[in-house]
Scaffold this motif. Structure first.
Motif, PDB file in Angstrom:
ATOM      1  N   LEU A 138       7.653  -3.549  -2.263  1.00  0.00           N
ATOM      2  CA  LEU A 138       6.684  -2.866  -1.410  1.00  0.00           C
ATOM      3  C   LEU A 138       6.327  -1.510  -2.003  1.00  0.00           C
ATOM      4  CD1 LEU A 138       8.231  -3.483   2.143  1.00  0.00           C
ATOM      5  CD2 LEU A 138       6.589  -4.914   0.894  1.00  0.00           C
ATOM      6  N   VAL A 139       5.028  -1.257  -2.141  1.00  0.00           N
ATOM      7  CA  VAL A 139       4.534   0.048  -2.593  1.00  0.00           C
ATOM      8  C   VAL A 139       3.396   0.451  -1.669  1.00  0.00           C
ATOM      9  CG1 VAL A 139       3.505   1.391  -4.459  1.00  0.00           C
ATOM     10  CG2 VAL A 139       5.130  -0.451  -4.995  1.00  0.00           C
ATOM     11  N   GLY A 140       3.515   1.635  -1.079  1.00  0.00           N
ATOM     12  CA  GLY A 140       2.462   2.144  -0.222  1.00  0.00           C
ATOM     13  C   GLY A 140       1.947   3.476  -0.730  1.00  0.00           C
ATOM     14  N   LEU A 141       0.691   3.757  -0.479  1.00  0.00           N
ATOM     15  CA  LEU A 141       0.092   5.043  -0.796  1.00  0.00           C
ATOM     16  C   LEU A 141      -0.279   5.721   0.517  1.00  0.00           C
ATOM     17  CD1 LEU A 141      -0.985   7.161  -2.762  1.00  0.00           C
ATOM     18  CD2 LEU A 141      -3.121   5.859  -2.899  1.00  0.00           C
ATOM     19  N   VAL A 142       0.293   6.905   0.744  1.00  0.00           N
ATOM     20  CA  VAL A 142       0.120   7.637   1.997  1.00  0.00           C
ATOM     21  C   VAL A 142      -0.628   8.937   1.704  1.00  0.00           C
ATOM     22  CG1 VAL A 142       1.321   8.717   3.932  1.00  0.00           C
ATOM     23  CG2 VAL A 142       2.278   6.659   2.854  1.00  0.00           C
ATOM     24  N   ASP A 146      -2.130  12.421   3.526  1.00  0.00           N
ATOM     25  CA  ASP A 146      -2.080  13.255   4.734  1.00  0.00           C
ATOM     26  C   ASP A 146      -1.329  12.556   5.868  1.00  0.00           C
ATOM     27  OD1 ASP A 146      -3.529  15.326   3.512  1.00  0.00           O
ATOM     28  OD2 ASP A 146      -5.432  14.371   4.032  1.00  0.00           O
ATOM     29  N   GLY A 147      -0.252  11.863   5.508  1.00  0.00           N
ATOM     30  CA  GLY A 147       0.584  11.196   6.489  1.00  0.00           C
ATOM     31  C   GLY A 147       0.123   9.835   6.940  1.00  0.00           C
ATOM     32  N   VAL A 148      -1.029   9.355   6.434  1.00  0.00           N
ATOM     33  CA  VAL A 148      -1.597   8.071   6.862  1.00  0.00           C
ATOM     34  C   VAL A 148      -1.544   7.066   5.703  1.00  0.00           C
ATOM     35  CG1 VAL A 148      -3.649   6.893   7.723  1.00  0.00           C
ATOM     36  CG2 VAL A 148      -3.139   9.234   8.473  1.00  0.00           C
ATOM     37  N   PRO A 149      -0.924   5.904   5.886  1.00  0.00           N
ATOM     38  CA  PRO A 149      -0.934   4.882   4.829  1.00  0.00           C
ATOM     39  C   PRO A 149      -2.350   4.379   4.592  1.00  0.00           C
ATOM     40  CG  PRO A 149       0.790   4.433   6.447  1.00  0.00           C
ATOM     41  CD  PRO A 149      -0.103   5.489   7.040  1.00  0.00           C
ATOM     42  N   ILE A 150      -2.831   4.507   3.359  1.00  0.00           N
ATOM     43  CA  ILE A 150      -4.209   4.116   3.061  1.00  0.00           C
ATOM     44  C   ILE A 150      -4.309   2.902   2.141  1.00  0.00           C
ATOM     45  CG2 ILE A 150      -5.095   6.451   3.421  1.00  0.00           C
ATOM     46  CD1 ILE A 150      -5.270   6.661   0.306  1.00  0.00           C
ATOM     47  N   PRO A 189      10.447   4.576   6.964  1.00  0.00           N
ATOM     48  CA  PRO A 189       9.064   4.635   6.469  1.00  0.00           C
ATOM     49  C   PRO A 189       8.812   3.787   5.223  1.00  0.00           C
ATOM     50  CG  PRO A 189       9.724   6.788   7.230  1.00  0.00           C
ATOM     51  CD  PRO A 189      10.950   5.920   7.320  1.00  0.00           C
ATOM     52  N   HIS A 190       9.770   3.742   4.297  1.00  0.00           N
ATOM     53  CA  HIS A 190       9.532   2.930   3.095  1.00  0.00           C
ATOM     54  C   HIS A 190       9.478   1.439   3.421  1.00  0.00           C
ATOM     55  CE1 HIS A 190      14.042   3.327   3.164  1.00  0.00           C
ATOM     56  NE2 HIS A 190      13.917   2.016   3.062  1.00  0.00           N
ATOM     57  N   ASP A 191       9.997   1.040   4.594  1.00  0.00           N
ATOM     58  CA  ASP A 191       9.934  -0.363   5.006  1.00  0.00           C
ATOM     59  C   ASP A 191       8.549  -0.751   5.516  1.00  0.00           C
ATOM     60  OD1 ASP A 191      12.726  -1.081   4.632  1.00  0.00           O
ATOM     61  OD2 ASP A 191      13.184   0.095   6.426  1.00  0.00           O
ATOM     62  N   TRP A 192       7.809   0.209   6.129  1.00  0.00           N
ATOM     63  CA  TRP A 192       6.557  -0.185   6.788  1.00  0.00           C
ATOM     64  C   TRP A 192       5.293   0.450   6.218  1.00  0.00           C
ATOM     65  CZ3 TRP A 192       4.080   4.012   8.810  1.00  0.00           C
ATOM     66  CH2 TRP A 192       4.838   5.099   9.249  1.00  0.00           C
ATOM     67  N   GLN A 193       5.402   1.510   5.422  1.00  0.00           N
ATOM     68  CA  GLN A 193       4.184   2.199   4.987  1.00  0.00           C
ATOM     69  C   GLN A 193       3.288   1.333   4.108  1.00  0.00           C
ATOM     70  OE1 GLN A 193       6.071   5.810   3.545  1.00  0.00           O
ATOM     71  NE2 GLN A 193       5.395   6.952   5.343  1.00  0.00           N
ATOM     72  N   ALA A 194       3.853   0.472   3.290  1.00  0.00           N
ATOM     73  CA  ALA A 194       3.028  -0.430   2.477  1.00  0.00           C
ATOM     74  C   ALA A 194       2.383  -1.523   3.308  1.00  0.00           C
ATOM     75  CB  ALA A 194       3.878  -1.058   1.366  1.00  0.00           C
ATOM     76  N   LEU A 195       3.002  -1.849   4.443  1.00  0.00           N
ATOM     77  CA  LEU A 195       2.542  -2.978   5.255  1.00  0.00           C
ATOM     78  C   LEU A 195       1.300  -2.657   6.071  1.00  0.00           C
ATOM     79  CD1 LEU A 195       6.069  -3.933   6.660  1.00  0.00           C
ATOM     80  CD2 LEU A 195       4.992  -4.751   4.543  1.00  0.00           C
ATOM     81  N   VAL A 196       1.172  -1.401   6.479  1.00  0.00           N
ATOM     82  CA  VAL A 196       0.089  -1.010   7.376  1.00  0.00           C
ATOM     83  C   VAL A 196      -1.290  -1.310   6.787  1.00  0.00           C
ATOM     84  CG1 VAL A 196      -1.002   0.951   8.544  1.00  0.00           C
ATOM     85  CG2 VAL A 196       1.494   0.708   8.578  1.00  0.00           C
ATOM     86  N   PRO A 197      -1.606  -0.878   5.560  1.00  0.00           N
ATOM     87  CA  PRO A 197      -2.937  -1.168   5.013  1.00  0.00           C
ATOM     88  C   PRO A 197      -3.169  -2.661   4.769  1.00  0.00           C
ATOM     89  CG  PRO A 197      -1.882   0.628   3.819  1.00  0.00           C
ATOM     90  CD  PRO A 197      -0.829  -0.018   4.636  1.00  0.00           C
ATOM     91  N   VAL A 198      -2.103  -3.395   4.453  1.00  0.00           N
ATOM     92  CA  VAL A 198      -2.245  -4.835   4.239  1.00  0.00           C
ATOM     93  C   VAL A 198      -2.665  -5.526   5.529  1.00  0.00           C
ATOM     94  CG1 VAL A 198      -0.966  -6.953   3.724  1.00  0.00           C
ATOM     95  CG2 VAL A 198      -0.665  -4.940   2.279  1.00  0.00           C
ATOM     96  N   ASP A 257       2.339   5.633  15.975  1.00  0.00           N
ATOM     97  CA  ASP A 257       3.465   6.316  15.333  1.00  0.00           C
ATOM     98  C   ASP A 257       4.648   5.362  15.207  1.00  0.00           C
ATOM     99  OD1 ASP A 257       5.399   7.984  14.380  1.00  0.00           O
ATOM    100  OD2 ASP A 257       5.371   9.382  16.063  1.00  0.00           O
ATOM    101  N   MET A 258       4.949   4.956  13.970  1.00  0.00           N
ATOM    102  CA  MET A 258       6.047   4.025  13.722  1.00  0.00           C
ATOM    103  C   MET A 258       7.282   4.721  13.166  1.00  0.00           C
ATOM    104  SD  MET A 258       3.681   0.916  12.283  1.00  0.00           S
ATOM    105  CE  MET A 258       2.308   2.022  11.915  1.00  0.00           C
ATOM    106  N   ASN A 259       7.314   6.044  13.209  1.00  0.00           N
ATOM    107  CA  ASN A 259       8.448   6.777  12.659  1.00  0.00           C
ATOM    108  C   ASN A 259       9.738   6.547  13.441  1.00  0.00           C
ATOM    109  OD1 ASN A 259       7.395   8.292  10.319  1.00  0.00           O
ATOM    110  ND2 ASN A 259       6.006   9.163  11.843  1.00  0.00           N
ATOM    111  N   GLY A 260       9.622   6.047  14.670  1.00  0.00           N
ATOM    112  CA  GLY A 260      10.816   5.695  15.428  1.00  0.00           C
ATOM    113  C   GLY A 260      11.468   4.411  14.963  1.00  0.00           C
ATOM    114  N   GLY A 261      10.799   3.669  14.091  1.00  0.00           N
ATOM    115  CA  GLY A 261      11.386   2.468  13.507  1.00  0.00           C
ATOM    116  C   GLY A 261      11.022   1.169  14.174  1.00  0.00           C
ATOM    117  N   ASP A 262      10.374   1.213  15.351  1.00  0.00           N
ATOM    118  CA  ASP A 262       9.953  -0.024  15.997  1.00  0.00           C
ATOM    119  C   ASP A 262       8.519  -0.340  15.576  1.00  0.00           C
ATOM    120  OD1 ASP A 262       9.395   2.341  17.528  1.00  0.00           O
ATOM    121  OD2 ASP A 262       8.700   1.078  19.181  1.00  0.00           O
ATOM    122  N   VAL A 263       8.327  -1.544  15.049  1.00  0.00           N
ATOM    123  CA  VAL A 263       7.041  -1.943  14.477  1.00  0.00           C
ATOM    124  C   VAL A 263       6.613  -3.268  15.081  1.00  0.00           C
ATOM    125  CG1 VAL A 263       5.841  -2.623  12.355  1.00  0.00           C
ATOM    126  CG2 VAL A 263       7.449  -0.695  12.322  1.00  0.00           C
TER     127      VAL A 263
END
Length: 258
Positions: A102-106, A108-112, A209-218, A234-240
């Motif tokens: 998994l690789v995400g690009l974030v 300003d705090g938003v996965p793009i 965050p490294h678990d979900w940030q790549a998933l959001v744009p997909v 806001d998924m920083n609490g870990g529930d997705v």
């Protein structure tokens, strides 16, 4: 494909080459879990993250990097690359094929933008606002989530029901009983399948965050919805929670939020 898609494809190729070389040296495993929790890390995880970091540093020397194994570089940078070098290491050590890179690009705090790469299945999924693409042996195709809108028709997935705590477990069980069927054990690959339209709903807790940030744009690039169990972003609490459609997402939230 635009230059960003091309760069993700390059990262996939680098990760796959590194994985083959590292596995060829043997799958030495350490347990970084606490108590009875088995949370393995291998030399493959570490080798892949080092290779990805090196490639990103050369191409984008001003960007930040945050990875599961080696922490943060240039903390506070406006653009940050989020790395989970092997998502599903338990699957890797069991010889199962659905672990991912998994690789995400974030920004300003938003996965793009993000990629879900499944080397053993030969599937690379790359997503951003303009859409989500699958690259495999058949070529390149655009992905779209299913049009499922009701829980009774939904195919649900979570990594492991035993990872839920005493509060989350009964809430997930309500969702499971309402869904058409439930499958376990896919980790990040489940979100790729959601983007491809073969899974309709994914619910998990305890994610970093490294678990979900790549998933959001997909997920979003394929037309899906992803947020937290209360329906927010806001998924920083870990529930997705990820769903194929907004009506399905909203129905799932009503069962999970209570």
């Amino acid at each position: 494909m635009d230059p960003l898609f091309d760069f993700f494809a390059l990262l996939s190729a680098i990760a796959r080459s590194t994985i083959d070389e590292a596995i060829g040296r043997g799958l030495a495993t350490e347990n970084k879990g606490e108590g009875s929790l088995y949370d393995p890390v291998t030399q493959v995880d570490r080798a892949v993250e080092r290779a990805l970091r090196s490639s990103i540093e050369k191409r984008f020397p001003r960007d930040g990097i945050v990875g599961e194994e080696y922490g943060a570089l240039r903390d506070g940078a406006r653009r940050v690359w989020s790395l989970d070098p092997i998502d599903g290491t338990r699957q890797l050590v069991c010889g199962l094929p659905t672990w991912t890179v998994l690789v995400g690009l974030v920004e300003d705090g938003v996965p793009i933008a993000g990629m879900i790469d499944t080397p053993r299945l030969g599937e690379l999924i790359i997503g951003q606002a303009s859409g989500t693409l699958l690259i495999d042996a058949d070529g390149t195709s655009e992905l779209a989530t299913s049009q499922v809108t009701t829980l009774a028709d939904a195919r649900l997935s979570t990594t492991d029901p035993y990872l839920f705590d005493a509060d989350a477990a009964p809430r997930f069980d309500r969702l499971r009983q309402a869904a058409m069927l439930t499958r376990f054990g896919l980790d990040g690959y489940a979100y790729g399948r959601l983007a491809a339209g073969t899974i309709d709903l994914v619910a998990e807790t305890g994610l970093k965050p490294h678990d979900w940030q790549a998933l959001v744009p997909v997920v979003r690039g394929a037309g899906g919805v992803i947020g937290n169990w209360r329906g927010g972003d806001d998924m920083n609490g870990g529930d997705v929670l990820a769903a194929a459609t907004r009506p399905l997402f909203d129905q799932a939230v009503r069962l999970l939020a209570g």
